[in-house]
Design a protein around this motif. Structure first.
Motif, PDB file in Angstrom:
ATOM      1  N   LEU A 334       0.824  -1.210   0.000  1.00 19.41           N
ATOM      2  CA  LEU A 334       0.000   0.000   0.000  1.00 19.41           C
ATOM      3  C   LEU A 334       0.859   1.261   0.000  1.00 19.41           C
ATOM      4  N   LEU A 339      -1.012   4.388  -1.620  1.00 18.01           N
ATOM      5  CA  LEU A 339      -2.380   4.260  -1.137  1.00 18.01           C
ATOM      6  C   LEU A 339      -2.499   4.377   0.380  1.00 18.01           C
ATOM      7  N   GLU A 388      -5.892   5.478   4.421  1.00 24.82           N
ATOM      8  CA  GLU A 388      -5.782   4.597   3.261  1.00 24.82           C
ATOM      9  C   GLU A 388      -6.695   5.121   2.151  1.00 24.82           C
ATOM     10  N   LYS A 390      -8.248   4.970  -1.945  1.00 22.63           N
ATOM     11  CA  LYS A 390      -8.657   3.992  -2.960  1.00 22.63           C
ATOM     12  C   LYS A 390      -7.845   4.167  -4.240  1.00 22.63           C
ATOM     13  N   HIS A 391      -7.451   5.409  -4.517  1.00 27.08           N
ATOM     14  CA  HIS A 391      -6.683   5.705  -5.723  1.00 27.08           C
ATOM     15  C   HIS A 391      -5.501   6.601  -5.365  1.00 27.08           C
ATOM     16  N   ARG A 392      -4.355   6.364  -5.991  1.00 27.45           N
ATOM     17  CA  ARG A 392      -3.148   7.146  -5.734  1.00 27.45           C
ATOM     18  C   ARG A 392      -3.380   8.645  -5.941  1.00 27.45           C
TER      19      ARG A 392
END
Length: 423
Positions: A334, A339, A388, A390-392
């Motif tokens: 991650l 992320l 955290e 979901k998309h960079r």
């Protein structure tokens, strides 16, 4: 085959001896499959094959070198047994070889070795193997092993810097060449100490000289890359030990000479990318690869432009992955993929401050860690917060919203001195 380099004589792996090693290993090591992987082939626009040494009898190629070394010796020289220092696959390979040959072995492992690995060594070696736990590091185990060799006149079986060990590992290359009814454009393999790369490259330099031979090291342990760049073997001061099967401070003297002569390139792959690859292999292919076993596949992203339309073989060196490491693997993946992000946020010590912070989060953002202790007589209270995404690409807007709301924060991902306490 002997070669003189800088007035030093080195014995390099010999193709005829590798054929002989293959005969010795018949009925001992498994002839592992060479499998085309459709998902990887589609992803990279190439034809990707996996050499599945994770399906080997001890779940790694190490049995080949250990057994070949022992089988090359006279019975008289084995009377006092064999010795090795290892916390991983070499120990398991040697243990299995001891059991097959009814030779007693003493295996030195650091006291920090996970119990699961100790049990595996004992399982493969049965009554022929004694495990000695000593010291906190591999170096401690190695020094204890060498003291044992001196006092017991036993034979030390080196994990990589021994020509007969290299020739045993070279049988992987023979199998790849035999099973391929196609031209191999690229052969990609992991490098730790260099034994596998030395043996396999010796085969392909003679049988398929146009194949590009790519060695791969973890970015945190670039011992072969640094040695080749500097023109001599070096001992690294510090390494990242995460990719334990390929994390060595110093490669072998002979393996260095072989690899710098035979390999076209040595690539460095970040440990986080290795973790992403481990998870993809498990989720998409049901392949359990250890970190070093996933290195060759992780390297494909760094070669994607030049391998389009080519035939590529990735050597999956082993599958001895400890399930207790799963959370660390997820975390590292991650972080590498952009992320997961950590902050120290200084909350005003007033009602509603946390609610204000929640309002800056996007609809797909998730708080994965929150540590806060209210400080008396202070205007602000620091909290460690993990978020955290979901998309960079959600990271930039998150920072902009935090700044717009005058949230006081310190970003931790790029501060290794502080970050090491979180991950």
């Amino acid at each position: 085959m002997s070669t003189v380099v800088d007035d030093k004589k080195f014995t390099f792996p010999d193709l005829d001896n590798i054929y002989l090693a293959a005969e010795r290993l018949r009925g001992v090591a498994v002839h592992t499959p060479l499998q085309e992987n459709i998902n990887l082939s589609d992803r990279y626009g190439a034809t990707i094959f996996l050499k599945r040494e994770d399906l080997q009898v001890v779940r790694s190629y190490k049995i080949r070198g250990a057994y070949n070394k022992m089988a090359s010796m006279t019975k008289e020289s084995l009377v006092n047994g064999v010795v090795c220092a290892s916390a991983g696959n070499h120990a398991q390979g040697l243990a299995y070889a001891c059991r097959k040959m009814a030779v007693h072995g003493t295996i030195f492992m650091p006291t920090t070795t996970p119990n699961q690995k100790v049990k595996q060594v004992k399982l493969f070696g049965k009554e022929f193997v004694k495990v000695v736990l000593v010291g906190d590091t591999y170096d401690d185990a190695y020094h204890a092993a060498m003291e044992f060799v001196d006092t017991h006149d036993s034979v030390f079986v080196h994990p990589f810097d021994d020509v007969q060990v290299m020739e045993g590992q070279g049988t992987v290359g023979l199998e790849i060449f035999k099973d391929s009814n196609f031209k191999i454009d690229y052969l990609i393999m992991a490098i730790g100490g260099g034994g596998l790369a030395s043996g396999v490259s010796a085969v392909f330099k003679q049988l398929s000289p146009k194949t590009k031979l790519i060695g791969v090291e973890p970015a945190g342990s670039p011992s072969m890359k640094v040695a080749i760049d500097e023109g001599h073997v070096v001992t690294l001061d510090h390494i990242d030990k995460f990719v334990d099967g390929a994390a060595v401070k110093r490669v072998g003297d002979t393996t260095f000479e072989v690899c710098r002569k035979n390999l076209d390139r040595v690539l460095l792959v970040p440990e986080g990318k290795v973790c992403t690859t481990i998870l993809q292999l498990y989720n998409e292919e049901a392949i359990v690869a250890e970190p070093a076993g996933a290195l060759s596949i992780a390297a494909l992203d760094f070669l994607k432009d030049e391998i389009k339309g080519k035939n590529v073989v990735c050597l999956v060196g082993g599958g001895n992955n400890d399930i207790t490491r799963t959370e660390e693997i997820k975390e590292r993946s991650l972080l590498y993929e952009g992320l997961k992000h950590y902050f120290i946020i200084r909350f005003p010590q007033r009602a509603g401050a946390f609610r204000d912070f929640l309002n800056v989060l996007g609809p797909d953002d998730d708080i994965s860690r929150f540590e806060y202790a209210k400080k008396t007589n202070r205007e602000t209270g620091p909290a460690v917060v993990g978020i955290e995404l979901k998309h960079r690409e959600d990271f930039g807007p998150l920072i902009q919203r935090m700044q717009a709301q005058n949230i006081v924060f310190e970003y931790l991902n790029d501060q290794p001195d502080l970050f090491q306490f979180l991950v």
